[in-house]
Write a protein that holds these residues in place. Structure first.
Motif, PDB file in Angstrom:
ATOM      1  N   VAL A 145      69.677 -22.074 -23.207  1.00  0.00           N
ATOM      2  CA  VAL A 145      68.910 -22.603 -22.174  1.00  0.00           C
ATOM      3  C   VAL A 145      67.754 -23.675 -23.291  1.00  0.00           C
ATOM      4  N   ALA A 146      67.253 -22.305 -23.159  1.00  0.00           N
ATOM      5  CA  ALA A 146      66.025 -23.440 -24.542  1.00  0.00           C
ATOM      6  C   ALA A 146      65.859 -24.080 -25.177  1.00  0.00           C
ATOM      7  N   GLN A 147      67.135 -23.982 -25.856  1.00  0.00           N
ATOM      8  CA  GLN A 147      67.652 -24.629 -27.468  1.00  0.00           C
ATOM      9  C   GLN A 147      67.954 -25.812 -26.380  1.00  0.00           C
ATOM     10  N   ASN A 148      68.848 -26.468 -25.900  1.00  0.00           N
ATOM     11  CA  ASN A 148      69.122 -27.379 -24.916  1.00  0.00           C
ATOM     12  C   ASN A 148      68.996 -27.266 -23.379  1.00  0.00           C
ATOM     13  N   PRO A 149      68.041 -27.493 -23.167  1.00  0.00           N
ATOM     14  CA  PRO A 149      67.894 -27.654 -21.269  1.00  0.00           C
ATOM     15  C   PRO A 149      68.639 -28.793 -21.012  1.00  0.00           C
ATOM     16  N   GLY A 150      68.901 -28.177 -19.894  1.00  0.00           N
ATOM     17  CA  GLY A 150      69.430 -29.234 -18.742  1.00  0.00           C
ATOM     18  C   GLY A 150      71.468 -29.669 -19.286  1.00  0.00           C
ATOM     19  N   THR A 151      71.705 -29.113 -20.209  1.00  0.00           N
ATOM     20  CA  THR A 151      72.789 -29.316 -20.815  1.00  0.00           C
ATOM     21  C   THR A 151      73.750 -27.988 -20.954  1.00  0.00           C
ATOM     22  N   SER A 152      73.187 -27.119 -20.403  1.00  0.00           N
ATOM     23  CA  SER A 152      74.580 -25.406 -20.412  1.00  0.00           C
ATOM     24  C   SER A 152      73.332 -24.718 -19.254  1.00  0.00           C
ATOM     25  N   TYR A 153      74.845 -23.759 -18.449  1.00  0.00           N
ATOM     26  CA  TYR A 153      74.050 -22.813 -17.655  1.00  0.00           C
ATOM     27  C   TYR A 153      72.685 -23.680 -16.692  1.00  0.00           C
ATOM     28  N   ASN A 154      73.158 -24.652 -15.766  1.00  0.00           N
ATOM     29  CA  ASN A 154      72.380 -25.361 -14.322  1.00  0.00           C
ATOM     30  C   ASN A 154      72.155 -25.278 -13.588  1.00  0.00           C
ATOM     31  N   PRO A 155      72.248 -24.166 -13.264  1.00  0.00           N
ATOM     32  CA  PRO A 155      70.647 -23.304 -12.914  1.00  0.00           C
ATOM     33  C   PRO A 155      71.456 -22.132 -13.760  1.00  0.00           C
ATOM     34  N   LEU A 156      70.262 -21.692 -14.286  1.00  0.00           N
ATOM     35  CA  LEU A 156      70.493 -20.454 -14.523  1.00  0.00           C
ATOM     36  C   LEU A 156      69.369 -18.829 -13.841  1.00  0.00           C
ATOM     37  N   PHE A 157      70.171 -18.506 -13.507  1.00  0.00           N
ATOM     38  CA  PHE A 157      69.580 -17.367 -12.583  1.00  0.00           C
ATOM     39  C   PHE A 157      69.904 -16.147 -12.626  1.00  0.00           C
ATOM     40  N   LEU A 158      68.533 -15.747 -12.977  1.00  0.00           N
ATOM     41  CA  LEU A 158      68.536 -14.294 -13.851  1.00  0.00           C
ATOM     42  C   LEU A 158      67.904 -13.388 -11.954  1.00  0.00           C
ATOM     43  N   TYR A 159      68.554 -12.352 -12.241  1.00  0.00           N
ATOM     44  CA  TYR A 159      67.949 -11.039 -11.056  1.00  0.00           C
ATOM     45  C   TYR A 159      68.151  -9.595 -11.626  1.00  0.00           C
ATOM     46  N   LEU A 268      71.219 -22.965  -0.546  1.00  0.00           N
ATOM     47  CA  LEU A 268      70.201 -22.925  -1.355  1.00  0.00           C
ATOM     48  C   LEU A 268      71.312 -21.764  -2.288  1.00  0.00           C
ATOM     49  N   VAL A 269      71.858 -21.402  -1.289  1.00  0.00           N
ATOM     50  CA  VAL A 269      72.287 -19.876  -1.682  1.00  0.00           C
ATOM     51  C   VAL A 269      73.562 -20.652  -2.721  1.00  0.00           C
ATOM     52  N   SER A 270      74.355 -21.698  -2.262  1.00  0.00           N
ATOM     53  CA  SER A 270      76.015 -22.542  -2.735  1.00  0.00           C
ATOM     54  C   SER A 270      75.290 -22.711  -4.064  1.00  0.00           C
ATOM     55  N   ARG A 271      73.877 -23.189  -3.913  1.00  0.00           N
ATOM     56  CA  ARG A 271      73.067 -24.094  -5.404  1.00  0.00           C
ATOM     57  C   ARG A 271      73.245 -23.304  -6.439  1.00  0.00           C
ATOM     58  N   PHE A 272      72.293 -22.565  -6.313  1.00  0.00           N
ATOM     59  CA  PHE A 272      72.080 -20.489  -7.571  1.00  0.00           C
ATOM     60  C   PHE A 272      73.233 -20.708  -7.199  1.00  0.00           C
ATOM     61  N   GLY A 273      74.090 -20.203  -7.077  1.00  0.00           N
ATOM     62  CA  GLY A 273      75.775 -19.836  -6.914  1.00  0.00           C
ATOM     63  C   GLY A 273      76.769 -20.949  -8.684  1.00  0.00           C
ATOM     64  N   GLY A 274      75.937 -21.975  -8.171  1.00  0.00           N
ATOM     65  CA  GLY A 274      76.820 -22.559  -9.386  1.00  0.00           C
ATOM     66  C   GLY A 274      76.534 -22.808 -10.347  1.00  0.00           C
ATOM     67  N   GLY A 275      75.742 -22.247 -10.978  1.00  0.00           N
ATOM     68  CA  GLY A 275      75.385 -21.931 -12.494  1.00  0.00           C
ATOM     69  C   GLY A 275      75.702 -20.766 -13.290  1.00  0.00           C
ATOM     70  N   LEU A 276      75.094 -20.440 -13.613  1.00  0.00           N
ATOM     71  CA  LEU A 276      75.045 -19.036 -14.264  1.00  0.00           C
ATOM     72  C   LEU A 276      74.420 -17.740 -13.712  1.00  0.00           C
ATOM     73  N   THR A 277      74.610 -17.057 -13.439  1.00  0.00           N
ATOM     74  CA  THR A 277      73.971 -15.476 -12.809  1.00  0.00           C
ATOM     75  C   THR A 277      74.122 -14.600 -13.719  1.00  0.00           C
TER      76      THR A 277
END
Length: 451
Positions: A145-159, A268-277
């Motif tokens: 994500v840091a190398q290519n913001p917005g192009t992969s894993y968006n959103p990235l959800f860390l838990y 919101l929960v749906s959008r959080f799950g739309g990327g990479l968790t």
């Protein structure tokens, strides 16, 4: 084979024989220099690495070198000199330290100073994040994500649980992206809420929205605290949509996965799950030892392996508690001028040891000693930083250790209003989360209370 190739072969064997964190922390950057009079000269990055290798791995390295050479050899470690990067020429008429973005020779942009608006902590980077099995996937995803913001894993959800590295990774992403010229903002959900409330109160909603919707990378920590706050959730929903539509990167951290955020709106929960968790799990024993080795390296102290193992075996769920235990041992040894040993470590950390002296007088005396001021200054009216920070530390400890109420603390500290006490204690709580120096000061005061 040439001596240099023999050294490379030895490094390959060591990488297979050693635990991955040990090899990456201590040997990965070791460089062959020369082979003179039967001795390999190997350069390492600093004095502490040199001493650590001499004490812990020298015998293992020599045995492998001798087997590959077919005769007796020796090894010597030296500290390699740092090679400063060539400074970029300053623009005519501009100050040397310019916060603007300057083009580098490669055409990429580099930020020479972090914006105060980013809220980033520069000391938290990918370089000093210790990788283990429990966080390896999260670490790789954050780097991508840091190398290519917005192009992969968006959103990235860390838990993951408390103290497992979520906040560190958020800042690491932000720092790496900021160095490439991206506009980054790190914020906790609590700060987002407070700024929204202030914007509504002062009729500055447009400025608030511009602040959050004009960034390239938005890092939101502790998203679980948005639960139950409907107006804030609605504002964040539209901020999220605006950034996502513009292919801007969003990274979110939480103590639980999206589907367990039961008091957040479904949209919101749906959008959080739309990327990479990605989850972060507690570190295993080898990972915990590697974390402690890195802390010892950072503090330039030599700690016996048996001590590191003892601490790692007794603090296995939370990295903050693990590091806190390590800091207590180091602080105690330094304050009393004693070498760090297993017996001393057990004395400090074992639960049956004497409790902290929780009397208000003892707390004030310990704070005064640590900060080299007087008790009368702590109770007095002066508000210089030299006095106010220790006074706030005393407020925090009188609440946390002595269990006094805010009005009681105010009366004890010279008749101060209870709201002043609440502000001071809260300020220290915030500093403990964000500032290593304050955490170390607290550990040293606790050591004094235990003495």
């Amino acid at each position: 084979m040439t001596p240099e190739r023999i050294w490379q072969a030895t490094l390959g064997e060591l990488e297979l024989a050693l635990q991955r964190p040990v090899f990456e922390n201590w040997l990965k950057d070791a460089r062959y220099v020369a082979f003179e009079d039967g001795k390999y000269i190997i350069a390492v990055k600093n004095t502490f690495a040199k001493e650590w290798l001499e004490q812990r791995l020298r015998g293992m390295i020599i045995r492998r070198l001798e087997r590959l050479n077919g005769r007796s050899v020796d090894v010597a470690f030296i500290v390699r000199p740092e090679t400063p990067a060539d400074p970029e020429p300053a623009r005519a008429g501009s100050p040397l330290l310019d916060t603007a973005l300057e083009p580098t020779p490669t055409g990429r942009f580099q930020r020479t100073e972090f914006s105060t608006e980013s809220n980033l902590q520069p000391y938290r980077s990918f370089d000093n994040f210790i990788v283990g099995e429990g966080n390896r996937f999260a670490y790789a995803a954050c780097q991508a994500v840091a190398q290519n913001p917005g192009t992969s894993y968006n959103p990235l959800f860390l838990y993951g649980g408390v103290g497992l590295g979520k906040t560190h990774l958020l800042h690491a992403i932000g720092n790496a992206a900021a160095q490439e010229g991206y506009n980054v903002r790190y914020v906790t959900s609590e700060t987002f809420t407070n700024e929204l409330i202030e914007a509504i109160r002062t009729h500055t909603n447009v400025a608030f929205r511009q602040t959050y919707r004009n960034v390239d990378v938005l890092l939101i920590d502790d998203i679980q605290f948005l639960q139950g706050k409907e107006s804030t959730q609605n504002e964040f929903f539209h901020t999220f949509n605006s950034l996502a539509a513009a292919s801007k990167q969003i990274v979110i951290a939480s103590d639980r996965p999206p589907h367990l955020l039961t008091r957040l709106e479904d949209r919101l929960v749906s959008r959080f799950g739309g990327g990479l968790t990605v989850d972060l799990t507690p570190p295993d024993l080898e990972h915990r030892i590697a974390i402690l080795q890195a802390k010892a390296f950072e503090k330039t102290v030599i700690v016996p392996e048996e001590v590191l193992r003892y601490i790692a075996e007794h603090y296995n769920d939370n990295v903050r508690e693990l590091q806190g235990a390590f800091n207590r041992v180091v602080a105690f040894a330094q304050l009393h001028g004693r070498p760090i040993s297993l017996d001393l470590t057990k004395k400090i950390l074992e639960p049956h040891q004497p409790k902290l002296d929780n009397s208000p007088d003892a707390i004030l005396d310990a704070v005064a000693q640590e900060y080299n001021i007087t008790i009368s200054e702590l109770k007095g009216s002066r508000r210089t930083r030299r006095i106010s920070v220790p006074r706030q530390m005393a407020m925090y400890l009188l609440r946390d250790v002595a269990q006094l109420s805010f009005p009681q603390i105010g009366e004890y500290l010279g008749g101060r209003d209870h709201t002043t006490i609440m502000h001071g204690a809260t300020k220290i709580e915030k500093s403990l989360r964000e500032t290593p120096e304050v955490r170390e000061k607290l550990e040293r005061v606790r050591v004094r209370l235990k003495d």
